[in-house]
Design a protein around this motif. Structure first.
Motif, mmCIF file in Angstrom:
data_model
loop_
_atom_site.group_PDB
_atom_site.id
_atom_site.type_symbol
_atom_site.label_atom_id
_atom_site.label_comp_id
_atom_site.label_asym_id
_atom_site.label_seq_id
_atom_site.Cartn_x
_atom_site.Cartn_y
_atom_site.Cartn_z
ATOM 1 N N GLY B 205 0.823 -1.197 0.000
ATOM 2 C CA GLY B 205 0.000 0.000 0.000
ATOM 3 C C GLY B 205 0.859 1.250 0.000
ATOM 4 N N TYR B 206 0.375 2.289 -0.676
ATOM 5 C CA TYR B 206 1.071 3.573 -0.686
ATOM 6 C C TYR B 206 0.065 4.668 -0.348
ATOM 7 C CZ TYR B 206 3.125 7.888 -2.374
ATOM 8 O OH TYR B 206 3.568 9.182 -2.447
ATOM 9 N N ASN B 207 0.485 5.611 0.480
ATOM 10 C CA ASN B 207 -0.384 6.721 0.866
ATOM 11 C C ASN B 207 0.404 8.026 0.756
ATOM 12 O OD1 ASN B 207 -3.070 7.441 2.344
ATOM 13 N ND2 ASN B 207 -1.493 8.533 3.507
ATOM 14 N N SER B 241 3.915 7.352 2.631
ATOM 15 C CA SER B 241 3.911 6.164 3.490
ATOM 16 C C SER B 241 3.760 4.906 2.643
ATOM 17 C CB SER B 241 2.752 6.201 4.479
ATOM 18 O OG SER B 241 2.772 7.377 5.224
ATOM 19 N N VAL B 243 3.294 0.548 3.068
ATOM 20 C CA VAL B 243 3.095 -0.620 3.933
ATOM 21 C C VAL B 243 3.239 -1.871 3.089
ATOM 22 C CG1 VAL B 243 1.538 -1.873 5.467
ATOM 23 C CG2 VAL B 243 1.502 0.602 5.458
ATOM 24 N N ASN B 259 3.642 -6.909 9.031
ATOM 25 C CA ASN B 259 3.703 -5.697 8.206
ATOM 26 C C ASN B 259 4.984 -4.919 8.468
ATOM 27 O OD1 ASN B 259 1.163 -6.083 7.183
ATOM 28 N ND2 ASN B 259 0.188 -4.433 8.336
ATOM 29 N N TRP B 260 5.528 -4.387 7.412
ATOM 30 C CA TRP B 260 6.572 -3.375 7.567
ATOM 31 C C TRP B 260 5.994 -2.081 7.017
ATOM 32 C CZ3 TRP B 260 9.906 -1.600 3.194
ATOM 33 C CH2 TRP B 260 10.742 -0.555 3.609
ATOM 34 N N SER B 261 6.005 -1.025 7.823
ATOM 35 C CA SER B 261 5.535 0.246 7.289
ATOM 36 C C SER B 261 6.610 1.302 7.483
ATOM 37 C CB SER B 261 4.207 0.677 7.919
ATOM 38 O OG SER B 261 4.382 1.078 9.246
ATOM 39 N N THR B 262 6.705 2.167 6.508
ATOM 40 C CA THR B 262 7.715 3.223 6.566
ATOM 41 C C THR B 262 7.095 4.524 6.081
ATOM 42 O OG1 THR B 262 9.961 3.836 5.931
ATOM 43 C CG2 THR B 262 8.639 2.711 4.258
#
Lengths: 84, 450
Positions: B205-207, B241, B243, B259-262
């Motif tokens: 996912g991209y935000n 962001s 995920v 999950n890895w989120s950055t």
């Protein structure tokens, strides 16, 4: 994030995928990882969803985001408000 | 808008009535209409195909000591087509009032605070919308809080999930949020792929988020003295962001998610309403105050692990999260809850959560008057070291095939170091912790229109 951490993360993800692949391709049939299509009734339950009540989780996340420094994990780390 | 006491009372009354009504309603359901299949209603399949569902909920949130109070109402509509196409819309309205800490330390005498001088040079007047620029006094021995804090927030969210193509599910969404002094827009895109008989799901996912901070007082000069003229009207922040997640079914009753989120955030991160006390090294008394200053970039990373394990109709939900950011904050979060079926149509879920964070590199309870001023400094307690416990109870009940009530009651308590023996003079006897304690209640209603 350091290069070491990135590599460790990549290795972990690759390892998990490889494990999943091995188990399902029959390379290690004794592992029996996962569920057969006819064994999915429990997994399909409302109570087994990763976000059972999304509205409650959203309220929780909003509160924690406005009171704590950490964010993200389950989803994106943005806040969409001026509360932090 | 300032909340009317009667409105709050009515809200609490409605919430209490909703919570009290749950067991009674559940009993009624059992006696009257055994329309729910054998077993507990929450053992039924979660799939909503060709369904239209309306969902509304209200949150009442109150911090101890007359600090922030929030009432948040949310209403949404979600439609899922037979082919997997899903559309959802949600509207949220928040009302916030109460007092919020301004970053200054307690003192043994009264402390007076004012906002930045507007660019025109006129003395700041209390703003009728947020009140944030008004002058105020913190009585001796109390935590300095801006007592006039009030704001409203309106937010909208739209989501779309397209039917699966070649095993890929694509989802898109957008969000907008308006406050009198803050505006935020974001859009997102997500892609998920099932593998190995749906036992493994990969997701990406991209935000993108664009925020505008427009403090009523104007933008204060970072590290400038309290009351100095504002240096601008608004500042911008942009956040990317990402995920990356994997969900794995381990057994027919156990699944895990990793999950890895950055996030990469650039722009204005400073809280325009927060101050830092300049303390006299000999007496330990506050001498004056400067506006805080934060770095223009923040990179966040977190690893999140969730597990759901069913034993009969009972489900144990365990989560752990590690978080680290470029400001030097490391945080651990652990959550545990147990889904307990109650009768045939209800459940209760006791929960506990523990959170701990280390302080940001530039966090300081106060600065010494004669020390060189650092480039970045903040006394915002949310950037300090603390631990926090949450204890709560969630629950839900199917009143009929179409109507479902749900809710939660939670208590949240932050704890941190209060006294520093090595602090100068009187500061050694001053409680320097500004963390919060709060109670929150949620009541929600879900209605299946079809």
């Amino acid at each position: 994030m350091s290069v070491d951490r990135r590599l460790a993360l990549l290795a972990l993800t690759a390892g998990t995928l490889a494990l999943a692949a091995c188990a399902h391709d029959g390379a290690a049939p004794h592992l029996k990882l996962g569920a057969r299509p006819w064994e999915r009734d429990v997994l399909a339950r409302k109570s087994m969803q990763l976000a059972v009540e999304p509205a409650l989780l959203a309220f929780d996340d909003h509160t924690y985001f406005s009171k704590e420094a950490a964010a993200g994990g389950r989803g994106f780390d943005g806040g969409g408000c001026g509360c932090n | 808008m300032q909340l009317k006491p009667g409105g709050i009372a009515a809200t609490i009354g409605a919430l209490a009535a909703g919570l009290v009504a749950l067991p009674a309603a559940a009993q009624q359901q059992q006696q009257d209409a055994p329309s729910v299949a054998p077993g507990n209603a929450y053992d039924q399949s979660a799939s909503d195909v060709d369904a239209l569902v309306a969902d509304s909920a209200v949150l009442y949130y109150q911090e101890d000591g007359g600090r922030v109070r929030a009432v948040e109402a949310e209403t949404g509509l979600a439609w899922t087509g037979a082919d997997g196409l899903a559309v959802s819309g949600r509207f949220t309205y928040d009302s916030l009032t109460g007092a919020t800490p301004n970053g200054a330390t307690r003192a043994r005498y009264d402390q007076d605070f004012i906002g930045p001088l507007p660019a025109g040079g006129h003395l700041p007047a209390a703003d009728t919308r947020t009140g944030a620029s008004g002058a105020y006094t913190a009585p001796a021995g109390t935590l300095p809080v801006d007592p006039h804090f009030k704001d409203q927030r309106k937010a909208g969210d739209l989501g779309l999930t397209l039917p699966a193509r070649a095993g890929f599910r694509l989802s898109l969404g957008g969000n907008a949020s308006w406050e009198s002094d803050y505006t935020s827009w974001s859009w997102r895109v997500g892609l998920a792929k099932d593998l190995f008989d749906k036992n493994t799901t990969l997701s990406l996912g991209y935000n993108y988020e664009h925020d505008e901070s427009k403090p009523i007082t104007g933008i204060p000069m970072p590290l400038g003295s309290m009351g100095d003229p504002a240096i601008g009207k608004q500042r911008i922040k942009r956040v990317d962001s990402l995920v990356l997640g994997i969900t794995q079914v381990l057994t027919p009753a156990w699944l895990v998610q990793f999950n890895w989120s950055t996030g990469n955030s650039r722009g204005y991160h400073t809280d325009p309403y927060k101050l830092v006390t300049l303390t006299d090294r000999d007496s330990g008394d506050p001498f004056f105050y400067v506006y805080e200053s934060r770095p223009r970039r923040r990179i966040r990373n977190s690893l999140f692990l969730a597990s759901k394990l069913a034993l009969g109709s009972y489900v144990t939900d365990a989560t752990a999260r590690w978080y680290h950011d470029s400001w030097g904050i490391t945080a651990w979060t652990f959550g545990l809850s147990e889904h307990l079926p109650a009768g045939r149509s209800a459940y209760v879920e006791p929960l506990v959560r523990y959170y701990h964070q280390s302080k940001a590199d530039f966090f300081r309870n106060y600065l010494l008057l004669d020390e060189p001023t650092p480039t970045y400094v903040s006394a915002d307690s949310r950037l300090g070291a603390f631990g926090a416990w949450t204890f709560g109870l969630k629950g839900g009940v199917h009143l009929s095939d179409r109507v479902e009530l749900y809710g939660s009651a939670q208590r949240y308590v932050q704890n941190g170091k209060r006294f520093y023996r090595d602090a100068p003079g009187t500061m050694a006897k001053v409680d320097l912790f500004a963390g919060s304690r709060s109670t929150s209640l949620v009541a929600g209603l879900r209605y299946h229109l079809r």
